[in-house]
Each structure stands twice: as C-alpha cells, then as structure tokens.
Write a protein that holds these residues in place. Structure first.
Motif, PDB file in Angstrom:
ATOM      1  N   ARG A 187       0.897  -1.261  -0.047  1.00  0.00           N
ATOM      2  CA  ARG A 187      -0.054  -0.056  -0.068  1.00  0.00           C
ATOM      3  C   ARG A 187       0.778   1.336   0.260  1.00  0.00           C
ATOM      4  O   ARG A 187       0.572   2.371  -0.684  1.00  0.00           O
ATOM      5  CB  ARG A 187      -0.900   0.005   1.272  1.00  0.00           C
ATOM      6  CG  ARG A 187      -2.187  -1.129   1.207  1.00  0.00           C
ATOM      7  CD  ARG A 187      -2.923  -1.014   2.274  1.00  0.00           C
ATOM      8  NE  ARG A 187      -4.189  -1.730   1.879  1.00  0.00           N
ATOM      9  CZ  ARG A 187      -5.184  -1.983   3.063  1.00  0.00           C
ATOM     10  NH1 ARG A 187      -5.029  -1.436   4.127  1.00  0.00           N
ATOM     11  NH2 ARG A 187      -5.994  -2.698   2.653  1.00  0.00           N
ATOM     12  N   GLN A 191       0.708   3.881  -2.866  1.00  0.00           N
ATOM     13  CA  GLN A 191       0.177   5.228  -2.532  1.00  0.00           C
ATOM     14  C   GLN A 191       1.263   6.261  -3.409  1.00  0.00           C
ATOM     15  O   GLN A 191       0.917   7.273  -3.826  1.00  0.00           O
ATOM     16  CB  GLN A 191       0.306   5.719  -1.304  1.00  0.00           C
ATOM     17  CG  GLN A 191      -1.050   5.006  -0.578  1.00  0.00           C
ATOM     18  CD  GLN A 191      -2.052   6.464  -0.272  1.00  0.00           C
ATOM     19  OE1 GLN A 191      -1.859   7.351  -0.757  1.00  0.00           O
ATOM     20  NE2 GLN A 191      -3.214   5.838  -0.114  1.00  0.00           N
ATOM     21  N   ASN A 195       0.228   8.555  -6.287  1.00  0.00           N
ATOM     22  CA  ASN A 195       0.297   9.975  -5.805  1.00  0.00           C
ATOM     23  C   ASN A 195       1.714  10.497  -5.609  1.00  0.00           C
ATOM     24  O   ASN A 195       2.273  10.298  -4.588  1.00  0.00           O
ATOM     25  CB  ASN A 195      -0.362  10.228  -4.609  1.00  0.00           C
ATOM     26  CG  ASN A 195      -2.005  10.087  -4.868  1.00  0.00           C
ATOM     27  OD1 ASN A 195      -2.749  10.648  -5.327  1.00  0.00           O
ATOM     28  ND2 ASN A 195      -2.246   9.204  -3.877  1.00  0.00           N
ATOM     29  N   LEU A 470      -4.137   4.430   4.119  1.00  0.00           N
ATOM     30  CA  LEU A 470      -3.356   3.676   3.061  1.00  0.00           C
ATOM     31  C   LEU A 470      -4.168   3.007   2.218  1.00  0.00           C
ATOM     32  O   LEU A 470      -3.754   2.668   1.060  1.00  0.00           O
ATOM     33  CB  LEU A 470      -2.064   2.722   3.784  1.00  0.00           C
ATOM     34  CG  LEU A 470      -1.356   3.343   4.456  1.00  0.00           C
ATOM     35  CD1 LEU A 470      -0.306   2.584   5.018  1.00  0.00           C
ATOM     36  CD2 LEU A 470      -0.499   4.706   3.533  1.00  0.00           C
ATOM     37  N   GLY A 476      -6.722   8.471   2.413  1.00  0.00           N
ATOM     38  CA  GLY A 476      -5.629   8.910   1.438  1.00  0.00           C
ATOM     39  C   GLY A 476      -4.720  10.149   1.527  1.00  0.00           C
ATOM     40  O   GLY A 476      -5.389  11.104   2.102  1.00  0.00           O
ATOM     41  N   HIS A 478      -2.508  13.078  -0.398  1.00  0.00           N
ATOM     42  CA  HIS A 478      -2.420  13.788  -1.720  1.00  0.00           C
ATOM     43  C   HIS A 478      -1.419  15.170  -1.668  1.00  0.00           C
ATOM     44  O   HIS A 478      -1.557  15.604  -0.633  1.00  0.00           O
ATOM     45  CB  HIS A 478      -3.813  14.005  -2.309  1.00  0.00           C
ATOM     46  CG  HIS A 478      -4.749  13.005  -2.249  1.00  0.00           C
ATOM     47  ND1 HIS A 478      -4.859  11.890  -3.153  1.00  0.00           N
ATOM     48  CD2 HIS A 478      -5.722  12.899  -1.257  1.00  0.00           C
ATOM     49  CE1 HIS A 478      -5.545  11.177  -2.756  1.00  0.00           C
ATOM     50  NE2 HIS A 478      -6.213  11.640  -1.623  1.00  0.00           N
TER      51      HIS A 478
END
Length: 538
Positions: A187, A191, A195, A470, A476, A478
């Motif tokens: 994860r 991520q 991002n 995650l 999340g 960003h």
C-alpha cells in the motif's frame, strides 16, 4: 588452589549470567520476542523517540522492556550497547537468551505477565516466509496455555502474509493486533505511485525520528462541538479524524464532515510532533483575512494504460500490483526484470489480469537496463530482493540499481518516477544523493513496519486509522498545487481554514524539490507560488 577454584567458579558464573538464562520478575511491562532487523527500531521508538518515550519531566514509571533473542552473546548485546540513544537507558531493557518457540523460555522474559507482547517477523527470505508466520502463531498458542483469556497480554504480531490473518485470529484468545507486512508495504508503494511525492510524507510520518506521527487522545473536552470547530482548539497539533467507540467495535472516521457532532466517548486522531504538544486551548478568533474559495486543479483520473517497470522481485510485488490496479482502475502494462525464474514470477501473479512481460536477467548490469526504453515508462520501481542473506546485501543491489538508473536517465528528455525500496534507513542518503533535480523516492519498508508495531503497542486503535489512510478506497494522502488565487504569503492557519472549507485537511506544505514540512506552527508565513504543493488528507 583455593583461589584458582574460586576464580574458575566466578568466571563460570559470570558467563552463565551473561548468557541471559535466568528469568525476570516483571509485571505490566513490554516484551519483544525475537531479535531481527525490526527489534532495534522498535526499541528506539519505545524508549527514545516514539509514542511510548517518556518526557524528561515525566513523573510516570519508566517503561520496562524484556527482549528474548536466540543468543544474546552472539550480537544483540553488542548491537544494543553500541547504540548511544539506547545505551543511556540500559536499565530499562533486559535481554534474555532463548527460543520463542519453547514455552519454557517465554518465562525468562515473563511474557505471560506483560501488558504488551510484540512479535516482529524475522528475515525476509522467500523460503522462510511460512516459517516466520508459523512461528508467530506457535507463540500465540503458547501464550494461550499460560493464562486465562481475560488475563492474556495484548499481542502485536507482524505477519509476512495477509493470508495467515484468519489463522492468527483463530489461534489467540486475547486482544490481538496484526500487521500484514506484505499488504502494508504494498500500500505504501501504491500510494507513492498513484500520488507521486507521497513517499516523502510517509517517511516523515512513519520513519523519521524528528518527524510527526499520529496520536489518539480523548475528545471529552470537545463533547457537543462540531468537527468544523475542532482545529481551533489545538495550536501545535492537527486534528485528522475520530475513532468512534461503540458496542460492535471501533469505527474510524478520517476527515469527518464539517457538521459531525463530537461524542464524549470518541477518540481524537491528531498529528503532532510529540504527545505533550496535544493541549486543548480555548478557540481564538480569526485574526487573518479569509482566503478566496479554491479553484483546484483537477487530479489526473485518466484511465489510460499505465506503464510500470519492476526491477527485482519479492513476495510483495503481487500485492502491490493489486493495490495499484484498485486505485487507478485502469490497465497496467508491467515489465518485470529479475534473476528469478519467470515461471515462478508468473505463478505468483497469474490471478492478476494485467499485461505482463517477464525478463530473466541481472538488472544491475548496464547492458541489460540500456536495452529498456526507460523514458517510456510512467514509473520504475526497485524492490528489495528477498533471496539474499541480509537486508544490507539487498540494499546494496537497490542502491547500485538506482545509481545506474540515474545515469541512464540523465540524458532522457522525460524522467519517469523512480521509487526504491530500502530496508535500512541509514542507506536513504545514498539514494537521495542525485546530481539531478528529480530524485528517486524511497520507501523504507523495514523501518515503517517497526514504527507501526511500536505505535500499536500504546495505541491499538491506530491500526484501523492506518488501514483507512493507506487503503485505495480510504482517505488517502495527496499533494495538490496551490490554487493561483492563493499565490502570495499566508499564515499556515489561513491555509488550514481555507483547505478545510474544501472538505479536506491540510497537513503541511512542500516547496519544489524540498522535503515536505508537516504540522507547521499556525503563525508560520508560507510563501505560495506555482512550485508550492499542499499535503492533504482526504
């Protein structure tokens, strides 16, 4: 003769004591079972810099820790004492020799009398993955036999494979928190790919000793208030969400709606530098002019095929592809280069319906990578191989590969995102030492898992918080460009209020290629321009 006999007896007694075979008489302490790459970072988090570390002016009883290693004379004692930060707190840690698979040896560290038992996983060798998880489950069964269910300690267990979670839950009658390292690291990688730049934020949250981390505190002072008013009551911390306690279990709510009403039994999730920074204060009136409504640049949600090059292979690659596919909902064209047999690799990902190309070669050789169209890939990922004897050897291959990529990409017009996995945080400096403006991102997998295990020892509810943070479908993290209407200098509190009005939470800022800065003081002046990125949760 008498002196010789007594001297020989004394030396023998000292060697016996140094081996750590005598039991300890501790209660309500913390026990760490096993000595591996996770153990020292866990001790550092507990004693030196983490959520369990005591402040200098604290009047609480210091945390006592017992550690069980196979043989403390073969290295653990030397490793512990060579760390200056830990050596200063030597009296708080007791090392004992023994096997955690032997129920009798568990008495040496008083595991059944502990309030928390931490079981980190040992070496990342592919042929030992099952053994590591089987050992952890065997220890849980041994603890079951030593105490009644309501007297068992909280067990924090790392599993190499998420497939073993149901078996671990079935095997322990006490409170249990499980960290599946394959999913957690996958994860973190996904991520970072979805991002770009988030790996820097995760490093700040989960690895850096001087960074911020998440804490839980009672929301009683905020009872009856709405979420929109919460941030005004904390100057040195950023409220991120709630853990709502109910009869069916804890419910994690990150980035709640502005009209969410705070209940007395709620726990507040806060981002802070230290626990003592979490101080409830009366709300202060807004002294700064509000910023105009944001005109956000839309995030790239295109479902065009993404091209990914994977260098190296371990058991987490398949989970990573699953996570990225779920997050992007698009087609992935994946090229895998490794010395591992392409048949074995294909068998691990045959359930993932993406376009795969397998190349069996040594990716540390310049002639191999030079044949690849590196500039055509969206992302290049360097995974730490799990077929070497130590993490140092795996990191050495990853560092050399990163340098080779940096050299080959130096003449490319387009430089793809490069993410490198490292097991030792001390090696991160070698990856970031690039001559070019665009540097590789780093995922420090081992240190990240160590920090999670230490945090769960004091805040078990944070497990669901990190899952939500995650997860591809969760809140999340960003990085968003500052809207043009906000260019200029503004106080961090102004930016916080303006971002909160958009339904998300501002954690910090990132200026160009510099490192992210999280949880800035409210009165910090932040210059905002086209190179400024906002670190946002939600």
């Amino acid at each position: 003769t008498l002196v010789a006999i007594m001297t020989q007896w004394l030396y023998g007694k000292m060697r016996t004591l140094e081996r750590g075979l005598t039991p300890v008489s501790l209660r309500r302490h913390i026990t760490v079972l096993g000595w591996n790459s996770r153990t020292l970072p866990i001790l550092l988090d507990i004693l030196g810099r983490g959520p369990l570390a005591e402040s200098r002016d604290s009047k609480r009883v210091p945390t006592r820790i017992s550690v069980l290693a196979d043989d403390i004379t073969e290295g653990p004692t030397t490793e512990f004492n060579s760390n200056q930060e830990l050596a200063r707190q030597r009296k708080q840690v007791i090392l004992r020799s023994g096997s955690m698979l032997n129920p009798e040896h568990l008495h040496r560290v008083a595991a059944a009398n502990a309030r928390v038992v931490i079981i980190p996983s040992h070496a990342n060798s592919a042929d030992a993955l099952l053994t590591a998880d089987a050992e952890a489950i065997k220890v849980l069964l041994s603890l079951n036999a030593q105490r009644a269910a309501d007297q068992l300690p909280l067990a924090i267990v790392e599993l190499q494979s998420a497939d073993k979670i149901p078996l671990a839950l079935h095997s322990y009658r006490g409170r249990l928190q499980l960290v599946a390292s394959d999913v957690a690291i996958a994860r973190a990688f996904s991520q970072s790919v979805v991002n770009p730049g988030v790996s820097d934020v995760l490093d700040y949250l989960l690895v850096d000793a001087n960074g911020c981390q998440l804490y839980l505190t009672s929301a009683t002072p905020l009872e009856g208030k709405v979420w929109a008013d919460v941030s005004e009551h904390y100057h040195a911390a950023i409220p991120c969400g709630l853990v709502r306690q109910n009869g069916e279990g804890d419910e994690t709510i990150l980035v709640p709606a502005a009209d969410t009403r705070i209940a007395k039994s709620d726990l507040l999730v806060l981002l802070a530098n230290e626990e003592r920074d979490i101080v409830f204060v009366p709300a202060d009136p807004a002294l700064e002019a509000p910023l105009p409504p944001a005109q956000w640049v839309p995030r790239q949600t295109s479902k065009q095929p993404r091209s990914i090059l994977i260098l190296g292979w371990n058991a987490r690659v398949a989970k990573f592809i699953e996570q990225v596919a779920e997050a992007t909902q698009g087609v992935l064209n994946v090229t895998s280069v490794s010395t591992m047999s392409h048949v074995d690799r294909r068998a691990q990902v045959e359930h993932i319906g993406d376009h795969w190309q397998f190349i069996e070669a040594d990716y540390t050789r310049p002639s191999i990578l030079a044949k690849q169209p590196l500039g055509d890939y969206d992302s290049i990922l360097v995974f730490a191989t799990d077929r070497l004897n130590s993490g140092e050897e795996a990191d050495a291959r990853s560092i050399v590969t990163n340098q080779l990529l940096d050299y080959l990409l130096s003449e490319q017009e387009k430089r793809p995102q490069v993410v490198v996995e490292l097991t030792d945080p001390n090696n991160a400096v070698y990856v970031s030492a690039s001559k070019h403006k665009l540097r590789s991102e780093v995922v420090q997998s081992s240190a990240m898992i160590s920090h999670l295990l230490a945090q769960l020892a004091v805040f078990p509810q944070l497990r669901s918080v990190y899952d939500d943070l995650l997860d591809p479908e969760g809140a999340g993290l960003h990085l968003r460009r500052v809207p043009q209407s906000w260019h200029g200098e503004h106080y961090f509190r102004q930016l916080q209020r303006a971002v909160t009005a958009e339904g998300v939470i501002l954690l910090g800022v990132k200026q160009g290629s510099e490192r992210s800065q999280l949880n800035l003081p409210p009165n910090t002046l932040v210059p905002c321009n086209e190179d400024t990125l906002l670190v946002i949760m939600g």
